[in-house]
Design a protein around this motif. Structure first.
Motif, mmCIF file in Angstrom:
data_model
loop_
_atom_site.group_PDB
_atom_site.id
_atom_site.type_symbol
_atom_site.label_atom_id
_atom_site.label_comp_id
_atom_site.label_asym_id
_atom_site.label_seq_id
_atom_site.Cartn_x
_atom_site.Cartn_y
_atom_site.Cartn_z
ATOM 1 N N ASP A 79 1.522 39.853 14.487
ATOM 2 C CA ASP A 79 0.641 38.893 13.819
ATOM 3 C C ASP A 79 0.849 38.931 12.305
ATOM 4 N N ASP A 80 -0.117 38.424 11.610
ATOM 5 C CA ASP A 80 -0.124 38.287 10.153
ATOM 6 C C ASP A 80 0.174 39.624 9.446
ATOM 7 N N LYS A 100 3.404 32.040 17.023
ATOM 8 C CA LYS A 100 1.983 31.686 16.905
ATOM 9 C C LYS A 100 1.865 30.934 15.585
ATOM 10 N N ASP A 115 -0.258 29.216 12.923
ATOM 11 C CA ASP A 115 -1.658 29.233 12.490
ATOM 12 C C ASP A 115 -1.895 28.219 11.376
ATOM 13 N N ASP A 119 -11.421 32.765 17.567
ATOM 14 C CA ASP A 119 -11.284 34.174 17.190
ATOM 15 C C ASP A 119 -12.391 35.002 17.826
HETATM 16 C C1 GLA Z 1 -6.456 33.516 12.156
HETATM 17 C C2 GLA Z 1 -6.170 33.626 13.640
HETATM 18 C C3 GLA Z 1 -6.182 35.071 14.073
HETATM 19 C C4 GLA Z 1 -5.190 35.866 13.257
HETATM 20 C C5 GLA Z 1 -5.483 35.690 11.787
HETATM 21 C C6 GLA Z 1 -4.406 36.331 10.936
HETATM 22 O O1 GLA Z 1 -7.773 33.841 11.878
HETATM 23 O O2 GLA Z 1 -7.076 32.868 14.388
HETATM 24 O O3 GLA Z 1 -5.886 35.174 15.454
HETATM 25 O O4 GLA Z 1 -3.888 35.447 13.560
HETATM 26 O O5 GLA Z 1 -5.563 34.327 11.422
HETATM 27 O O6 GLA Z 1 -4.651 36.220 9.597
#
Ligand code: GLA
Length: 742
Positions: A371-372, A485, A487, A555
């Motif tokens: 992820d991020d 993913k 975003d 989330d």
């Molecule tokens: C958003 C997404 C999360 C995650 C964060 C990362 O809030 O919905 O699932 O990936 O960004 O910063």
């Protein structure tokens, strides 16, 4: 049987004599005697919209409902209504123009090249195009008799799924520019005693809060003005029941949505004749669109299905349509995964990720999703305050780059996926320093940030290239990357494009720029699975889902909350597109969390190494169970059995096409003394003549089930009497597998 014009004439004459003929569709009642009316029936397997051309050449909607067996009888319908006078004669317009005789909300409003603001639309021609044996498109051309402005209405019919998509193309053949102030995709017209709207609202972690209420006279508007992350407060999906709120299996109901990944608007107007006008499309807010001479504007699509058997049937119509025609790889399979977002947030490095990749294998899921937090060097991405825009691996965290992680994944026999948010920029980034002209913001005004970030100007082709390159560079360097993913965490404040000459094009051109990038991406990577995410479910619509295999619903992964969120999404989007992760949100045991996540695409976002041995064992077995069932969940029909809004439990099931396998999910949602399933729950979707055995699956290690295996039930019994999953405050989630016994 063909009904002759003479017969109609006589019938209507009798009605006139009896003094009962004053009609909702006034412009047609008189016209049909004069000459044979042109009727344009738009029919699915069970549903019809009838259009009729009056002698004044205006096209009206004279019917919306169950399909008639005899097409010629559609023209008898207008004479049956006497709800008052339509002074304008165009309340039922197929595409309501503004500025001439119209008195209500228009579908289209323009300023002509000469500054005139009136519009009238008359029938020119229509034709029916058969796309294939299931899909037909009716094309209806309208024109202003005084101005060279042509509007073509499209009605694309998916027969078997009972789904219609409507859109329009507006063509400027005038000598100068024409300004479109409103340019809807579709204009519908329904007749019933009362109308019950179910709509949704929400915010971050509160997606899909439902409200159902009776529509009163006047206009109810559902819309978004947020630009990106457009659904944060309100998604473009809704349903309207006729006469009374439809239940799961009873009642007449329309499900509709604008297919647009940006500002949308749906007007629901109960008109003076108590008919319902629905106009849906791009939100005209701050979006006047100028068409140069010779230029045409194609609106997005407006999607709807209609059911006379309640909301369940409408859902299944949309699900089938979405799987067959819209969601990328809608009939394919999906990758179960372990995500590191909640396990690490921004705090990770290569060794930690290598461990998580091993955990992915240990757990038994298909893929590790990073992820991020993996990028940015001048301003490392150690929090959400910096670095969006700088899509180079952070050398401290990932000295050997993404390639190392891809290799680690391969060594562990799992796939590797990665998070990106390519449309956004933090002011603290090299991109912002280098390309301030790529950022959407008002010159001379203070910047207003959302999650510390701003939106890049996708109306600019250079920015489109940049966004495409973010993903393409990752793929070019690491062809084994198996998943993205995508975003989108910010809304558009201070809407202003440094690139565009015409600022009122920004919202529309942004979305079209986004589609250009996605088209390009899909041309090069047609099947690569990709999750649509927007700070949770802030951007879920059927235009975007053409490019995505799945979406992140919220989330909020507290499983109790999630039952309600998933329940509401399930009306519109099929389970194969729902990404549900088991996380540490909520207080429920791991079994409950996993059972809830199983009614969609299962993923995990937990620290596997911290799981108690039995919890780990449960998860490992649950993943195997899920894989054995995924065909039923992903490709089967879904039936909602007991709503958590009406009970202190929820129950739903999926049945495969052959009706020989099904899975029933049951969850306890209330914890008052004595709550639970005191009575059997009626099942649905089975074959009444088949016999089934029922087995409780996904049991936590060393627990017993009170459900006796071996009893054989007929489909008839299960759908009439039902079955009690024995939910109570000590048995809070129960998954049952049904298998046909021959
Ligand atoms: C958003 C997404 C999360 C995650 C964060 C990362 O809030 O919905 O699932 O990936 O960004 O910063």
């Amino acid at each position: 049987m063909k009904i002759s014009i003479l017969k109609i004439f006589n019938q209507v004459q009798n009605l006139v004599k009896a003094g009962v003929l004053a009609t909702v569709f006034a412009c047609f009642t008189t016209n049909i005697f004069a000459q044979k009316a042109i009727i344009i029936p738009i029919e699915t397997q069970r549903h019809a919209v009838a259009l009729q051309v009056g002698t004044d050449q205006r096209v009206g909607i004279t019917y919306f409902g169950r399909k008639l067996k005899t097409t010629s009888e559609y023209q008898l319908i207008p004479a049956m209504y006497r709800r008052g006078d339509d002074y304008s004669g165009i309340l039922n317009s197929a595409y309501t123009p503004s500025g001439s005789r119209n008195l209500v909300e228009p579908a289209i409003q323009v300023t002509h090249a000469d500054g005139n603001t009136s519009l009238d639309l008359q029938y020119v021609r229509h034709q029916v195009h058969k796309n294939d044996k299931n899909v037909t498109t009716t094309i209806l051309v309208l024109k202003d008799p005084k101005y060279a402005l042509e509007i073509t209405l499209f009605y694309k019919v998916y027969q078997a799924e009972d789904v219609i998509e409507q859109w329009s193309v507006i063509k400027n053949d005038e000598a100068g520019p024409v300004v479109l102030h409103k340019y809807a995709s579709a204009n519908l017209y329904l007749a019933a005693g009362s109308y019950w709207l179910k709509q949704y609202h929400g915010d971050w972690a509160k997606e899909m809060q439902p409200e159902e209420s009776r529509l009163t006279a006047g206009i109810k508007v559902l819309d978004s003005k947020l630009g990106t992350r457009a659904n944060l407060y309100q998604p473009p999906i809704f349903m309207v029941s006729l006469d009374k709120p439809a239940t799961e299996d009873e009642g007449r109901v329309l499900f509709g949505s604008v297919e647009w990944t940006g500002n949308f608007r749906v007007d629901l107007e109960v008109d003076p004749l108590n008919n319902l006008r629905i106009i849906g499309g791009i939100n005209p807010f701050a979006s006047a669109y100028t068409l140069a001479p010779g230029q045409a504007f194609t609106t997005p699509l407006f999607l709807y299905t209609y059911s006379e058997n309640g909301k369940g049937q409408a859902s299944r119509n949309l699900h089938r349509w979405a799987r067959n025609y819209r969601i990328l790889d809608g009939n394919g399979s999906r990758l179960t995964l372990l995500n590191n977002w909640e396990a690490t947030y921004f705090d990770f490095d290569e060794p930690k990720l290598a461990e998580l990749i091993k955990d992915t294998k240990k757990l038994g899921v298909d893929m590790f999703l990073l992820d991020d937090g993996w990028f940015g060097n001048k301003y490392p991405r150690n929090s959400d305050k910096a670095s969006l825009g700088d899509w180079q691996e952070n050398v401290q965290k990932l000295p050997h780059g993404i390639g190392y992680l891809v290799k680690e994944a391969k060594n562990n026999n799992v796939k590797f996926g990665i998070w990106v948010e390519p449309e956004m920029v933090n002011p603290k980034s090299e991109l912002y320093e280098k390309h301030p002209e790529w950022v959407i913001r008002q010159p001379g005004r203070e910047e207003h940030l959302y999650r510390n970030q701003l939106v890049l100007d996708l109306s600019n082709p250079q920015v489109q290239d940049f966004v495409f390159d973010v993903l393409d560079n990752i793929m070019t360097k690491n062809p084994a990357v198996a998943f993205f993913k995508w975003d989108c965490n910010a809304v558009i404040y201070n809407a202003h494009s440094p690139y565009l000459k015409n600022q009122s094009h920004i919202y529309v051109d942004y979305v079209q720029g986004l589609y250009k990038v996605l088209e390009r991406f899909r041309a090069k990577y047609p099947k690569l699975p990709m999750m649509l995410c927007s700070g949770g479910g802030g951007r879920v619509d059927y235009a975007a889902l053409k490019y995505f295999t799945e979406f992140w619903l919220s989330d909020n992964t507290d499983p109790l909350e999630r039952i309600f969120i998933q329940w509401e999404y399930s009306y519109f989007f099929p389970a194969i597109s729902h990404d549900n992760h088991v996380t540490d949100w909520g207080k429920q045991p791991i079994k409950f969390r996993t059972d809830v996540a199983m009614m969609g695409k299962l993923g995990f976002d937990i620290v596997v190494s911290k799981l108690a041995p039995k919890d780990l064992q449960f998860c490992q077995e649950a993943i195997k169970t899920y894989k054995s069932l995924s065909d039923v969940v992903w490709h089967g029909d879904m039936f909602r059995l007991a709503s958590p809004l009406e009970n202190d439990f929820a129950s739903l099931m999926y049945v495969n096409k052959d009706q020989n396998r099904a899975v029933m999910f049951n969850y306890q949602t209330g914890n008052r003394y004595g709550s639970g399933t005191g009575s059997p729950i009626q099942l649905n979707g089975l074959n009444r003549d088949k016999k089934y055995k029922i087995r409780e699956i996904n049991l936590y290690p060393d627990t017993q089930t009170p459900i006796k295996e071996g009893t054989v039930y007929s489909g008839d019994y299960l759908m009439t009497v039902g079955f009690n999953p024995v939910l109570n405050t000590r048995r809070t989630s129960v998954v049952l597998e049904l298998t046909q016994v021959k």
